[in-house]
Write an enzyme that holds these catalytic residues in place. Sequence first.
Site, PDB file in Angstrom:
ATOM      1  CE  LYS A  88      -3.972   1.964   2.465  1.00 48.96           C
ATOM      2  NZ  LYS A  88      -4.959   1.736   3.552  1.00 48.96           N
ATOM      3  CB  SER A 161      -8.020   3.290   3.208  1.00 50.46           C
ATOM      4  OG  SER A 161      -6.651   3.473   3.228  1.00 50.46           O
ATOM      5  CB  SER A 185      -9.160   0.845   5.086  1.00 51.17           C
ATOM      6  OG  SER A 185     -10.078   1.911   5.052  1.00 51.17           O
TER       7      SER A 185
END
Length: 472
Positions: A88, A161, A185
């Site tokens: 991420k 997210s 998320s």
Amino acid sequence: MTGRRAMASDELHYLDLLEVGRRIQARELSPVEVTQAQLARIEALDGALKSYATVTAELALRQARAAEDEIMRGDVRGPLHGVPIALKDLCWTQGVPTAAGMTIHRDFVPDEDATVTARLRAAGAVCLGKLQLTEGAYADHHPDITPPRNPWNADHWSGASSSGSGVATAAGLCYGSLGSDTGGSIRFPSAANGITGLKPTWGRVSRYGVFELAATLDHIGPMTRSAVDAGAMLGAIAGADPRDPTARQEPVPNYLAGIGRGLRGVRVGIDAAWNTTGTDTATIEAVEAAAAVIEGLGAELRAVTFPDVTQMIADWFPACGVETAVAHEATYPARRAEYGPALSGLIDTGRALSGLDYQKIILRRADFTGRVAALFETIDLLLIPAQAFASPTVATMATLGEDASLLAGLLRYTCPFDMSGSPTITLPGGYTRDGMPIAFQLVGRHMDEALLVRAGAAFQRETDWHLRRPMP
């Protein structure tokens, strides 16, 4: 099969992380060739899916060559050695832009790795790139960024997210990824994209070098296509860290050691009223079907009453807002014009809260956390939905700020466990009539991620929901 086909296990891009690792480490597959195949798939598909913020092809191939050299010498670091994964884009990666979904940080290039990045590197994993996320890891993507598209159906939500992590993992653009969870998320995009997400206990994984949304709510964890793969990734990233004094000191167990033990004698709590009130029929049926499978595996189902979450959901917004305001103090409000409306609205909420009101939230949160811990004196796991409604459309989610019931339904089964810091695993458990994934969660007591992995593995040996794929 709801219009989707189960993929053959020998299709390279959809191999499980542990299986591709086993073949690489047995010299049946070359990590360089596997990495090249993944990069080619990203090149072919991600122009439409938008899951990657940055593809690090040169870095990936360099790491793959190093892994191949080591493995050929018989120096195998562990189950992730040579396996392509992705991060991420809020995890610092030395020499690679790390923007956290924010235009304000688009030129930020860290000169060191986050702890989780360094640990995956030490495990021999190959970094394919950085995955797209919402602005600052909050609710919406920045207006200048195209959100990742759900590979099952682009008209449906791809999650909040960690959307890029969910999309890339589901579509076979990496073998596993890292996500973060502050209000849901890891769990939302895992549910939306039909993958497995493991949110560890708060502090089980170091947050050093990870862009902060809300310090006491942020959890970093793996997103994979199976529970055992999630356990393997967690084993690589978990543990104490002198650079993050909030990281838990307990030794990291082998999360895969007990996966064959099954669920006989495990006490699984179910609050039927909480699970079904305001929850759509497809989700209720998926949770009930999961309960039947779990009971069939020898678990003991127990009726429980979960502590009321209404106040925790209401408190989550201002609590998150205060901590986000602190995280962004250097750039907000000084550079307010560069922020999107969702993130700036959250920060404004936090900045407006009085100290007295924040202290009341802290006390209520401590009370709730204690009540959750007490419940786990009588059960080992809690079975709940991932969210109150299955697979919302992009159009529906666009009304989130205008529909209080929609927002409450989205957060009902997620943010309370960020407030309590409890670990959860999200597992695929069915499909809607339109062929979109439905998920459920198992929640555990603090630091008992090993049982979550074991339970997820047992469920996935009996079902094939996690084997369905959105595209060839």
